[in-house]
Design a protein around this motif. Structure first.
Motif, short mmCIF file in Angstrom:
data_model
loop_
_atom_site.label_atom_id
_atom_site.label_comp_id
_atom_site.label_asym_id
_atom_site.label_seq_id
_atom_site.Cartn_x
_atom_site.Cartn_y
_atom_site.Cartn_z
N ARG A 365 0.97 -1.15 0.20
CA ARG A 365 0.16 0.04 -0.02
C ARG A 365 0.88 1.23 0.09
O ARG A 365 0.54 2.29 -0.55
CB ARG A 365 -0.92 -0.06 0.98
CG ARG A 365 -1.77 1.17 1.28
CD ARG A 365 -2.91 1.10 0.21
NE ARG A 365 -3.62 2.33 0.16
CZ ARG A 365 -3.48 3.75 -0.26
NH1 ARG A 365 -2.14 3.68 -0.89
NH2 ARG A 365 -4.12 4.62 -0.28
N ALA A 366 1.80 1.18 0.86
CA ALA A 366 2.88 2.33 0.93
C ALA A 366 3.50 2.52 -0.48
O ALA A 366 3.80 3.72 -0.99
CB ALA A 366 3.92 2.27 1.88
N GLU A 367 3.76 1.48 -1.32
CA GLU A 367 4.37 1.44 -2.46
C GLU A 367 3.73 2.18 -3.53
O GLU A 367 4.11 2.87 -4.57
CB GLU A 367 4.99 0.14 -3.01
CG GLU A 367 5.83 0.36 -4.17
CD GLU A 367 6.57 -1.04 -4.45
OE1 GLU A 367 6.93 -1.11 -5.74
OE2 GLU A 367 6.58 -2.14 -3.88
N ASP A 369 1.45 4.53 -3.23
CA ASP A 369 1.65 5.90 -3.01
C ASP A 369 2.56 6.48 -3.84
O ASP A 369 2.57 7.66 -3.82
CB ASP A 369 1.52 6.20 -1.65
CG ASP A 369 0.15 5.84 -0.77
OD1 ASP A 369 -0.70 5.59 -1.48
OD2 ASP A 369 0.15 5.81 0.25
N THR A 370 3.89 5.62 -4.02
CA THR A 370 4.91 6.53 -4.40
C THR A 370 5.43 6.17 -5.90
O THR A 370 6.03 6.66 -6.60
CB THR A 370 6.29 6.21 -3.55
OG1 THR A 370 6.22 4.61 -3.54
CG2 THR A 370 6.09 6.72 -2.00
N ARG A 381 -1.87 -2.54 -7.10
CA ARG A 381 -3.27 -2.60 -6.48
C ARG A 381 -3.95 -4.02 -6.61
O ARG A 381 -4.58 -4.38 -5.61
CB ARG A 381 -4.07 -1.64 -7.37
CG ARG A 381 -3.60 -0.02 -7.29
CD ARG A 381 -4.83 0.96 -7.90
NE ARG A 381 -4.41 2.07 -8.04
CZ ARG A 381 -3.90 2.78 -8.99
NH1 ARG A 381 -3.60 2.32 -10.24
NH2 ARG A 381 -3.64 4.18 -8.74
#
Length: 505
Positions: A365-367, A369-370, A381
């Motif tokens: 999930r953090a990846e 965002d970037t 996703r």
């Protein structure tokens, strides 16, 4: 039962009962069921039960009841191997008489009918380090070699050249357990985690005071095992060899895991390395890879091969036929029946474990965002949603280098997994999920992951031929180079990332 004999220093010839192998040399001593000889290849010990002796110096009554010997790693031999012999004996309704007959030597006699019957077999265990097990296989003084590291190339070649088979084959290399190694420090040491390069600097002596790493103003004391130790070979392969450095000459050598743990605990500036089972009250250091991937020091990660300091504990044999009871012991040591004994000894068995994927999902999930790649974002996703819905099993499939054939560890896991899938009523759906390294284009890697997952499904289906298993019910997924478990900067890391995971729900 045991016959001591004075030094004879006269020539004798020993030959195996099938006539395939012969050895000539000076008989120095006959004791505890072994001929000790000086030969062209050096001093060797040969079990009397496996050979016939010819020559004037041959002792009378030399055929004693030592049916086979087990030599090698003290990590295995000190406790685990005797317990496996005991477990196998109990499966045969027998008991074990364990006697120490020399330094690091034990003779175990297995007596049937719960101890009131006849002797089923007698074995000697000698634990002087992994290298001694391979030397014992080569000079015919042992039938089973114990090793806490994988066999080296030169050892494979030596056995092959001696006509003793392919030690890397599934038939001769037997993984029985996992031992996760921990780099440990005194519990009061404020340092919690280090990179691989920093640990290398500690072990090599480049860092001599803990203050250089943010710790107290204390001199560093490095504790280590000797050169015969498979434990040291694992540590050197991870923290010394890749950095083209060597162990500090000031390191203090200790005899085994227990002494290592005690030494570090008694030294506020100490650092050493032990198996999971020998951590004691010491503090394990967190390991951070060169690319920033933090290692999870868990039994699950050790089973999957993804904890960087995990190692497989092996038994090795040659192509020579084993005595029936040695075959039985070997089969028992690799079976689910031995899992409890392996865990009792503080090691990690290959029984199937599972875990949810929520922690990994948070990283994905953090990846999301970037990440700036439209192609990768869609797959990320998809992977994130999947990880919220599935659990991962510990069997993880990898292939022989440059081959579509499963490696030995995966062939072992295949047998465990097929039994699990046919006996676990709670498993409703199964997915095989392929991952790759970063070499190549993203789409090509994703297709490669699909192909590898399909190959694993074919192996499962072949193993379950004739059962009710329906391969069409297994989902095939691939996320290519996403979610690496190791750095892709070297072959070892790439190999870990080339994997097929098993997910269930």
């Amino acid at each position: 039962m045991f016959i001591a004999h004075p030094s004879l220093a006269q020539e004798v010839s020993l030959s195996t009962n099938d006539g395939e192998m012969a050895l000539t040399g000076e008989l120095l001593e006959f004791t505890n069921g072994f001929y000790i000889m000086r030969t062209e290849i050096g001093e060797v010990q040969v079990p009397a039960s496996l050979v016939s002796c010819s020559g004037a110096a041959c002792p009378e009554g030399g055929q004693v009841a030592i049916d086979f010997t087990i030599k090698g790693s003290d990590t295995i031999g000190a406790e685990l191997m005797p317990l496996l012999v005991r477990g196998y004996a109990e499966s045969q309704r027998a008991v074990v008489d364990n006697r120490k007959v020399g330094e690091r030597q034990h003779v175990l006699t297995v007596i049937g009918d719960e101890g009131v019957g006849s002797t089923l077999f007698t074995t000697m265990i000698e634990d002087r380090g992994s290298s001694t097990g391979f030397r014992g296989l080569l000079d015919l003084s042992t039938q089973i070699g114990m090793s806490s590291r994988r066999i080296k190339g030169e050892e494979v070649s030596a056995l092959a050249d001696a006509g003793l088979g392919d030690a890397l084959s599934f038939e001769q290399e037997h993984g029985i357990a996992v031992d996760g190694l921990l780099v440990v420090v005194h519990p009061d040491n404020p340092v919690d985690a280090l990179t691989e390069a920093q640990i290398s600097d500690l072990l090599s002596g480049k860092v001599s005071n803990w203050a250089q790493l943010g710790g107290a103003d204390l001199p560093v004391t490095v504790y280590t095992r000797d050169g015969n130790s498979g434990t040291f070979a694992t540590i050197a392969g991870k923290f010394l060899d890749p950095f083209n450095t060597s162990l500090t000459g000031q390191a203090r050598i200790v005899a085994g895991n227990a002494e290592m743990s005690e030494s570090v605990f008694g030294d506020p500036g100490g650092v050493g390395y032990v198996g999971f089972a020998f951590r004691g009250d010491n503090k394990p250091l967190g390991l951070i890879s060169s690319c920033g991937i933090a290692a999870e020091a868990s039994t699950f990660a050790a089973k999957t091969g993804e904890y960087p300091l995990q190692r497989t504990l092996y038994l090795y044999t040659t192509s020579a036929e084993l005595p029936a009871r040695a075959q039985g012991l070997l089969a028992y040591a690799k079976s689910p029946a031995a899992d409890g004994i392996i865990e009792k000894s503080g090691f990690i068995g290959f029984n199937i474990d599972s875990r949810d994927l929520s922690a990994t999902a948070r990283s994905i999930r953090a990846e999301i965002d970037t990440n700036q790649s439209r192609q990768e974002l869609a797959a990320l996703r998809e992977l994130y949603i999947d990880m919220l819905e599935w659990r991962r099993l510990s069997p993880t499939f990898r292939f022989q280098t440059g081959s579509s054939n499963l490696d030995n560890a995966s062939r072992r896991d295949l047998l465990r997994l097929t039994n699990y899938l046919t006996t676990s009523p709670n498993v409703k759906e199964v997915a095989l999920v392929g991952f790759t390294d970063t070499d190549g284009a993203f789409d090509a890697n994703r297709n490669l992951g699909y192909a590898r997952a399909e190959a694993v499904l074919d192996s499962i289906a072949a193993q379950l031929t004739g059962s009710d298993f329906d391969p069409s019910t297994v989902q095939i997924k691939s996320y290519g180079e996403l979610n690496p478990v190791a750095c892709n900067s070297d072959f070892a890391g790439q190999r870990l990332n080339r994997r097929v995971e098993v997910w269930v729900r």
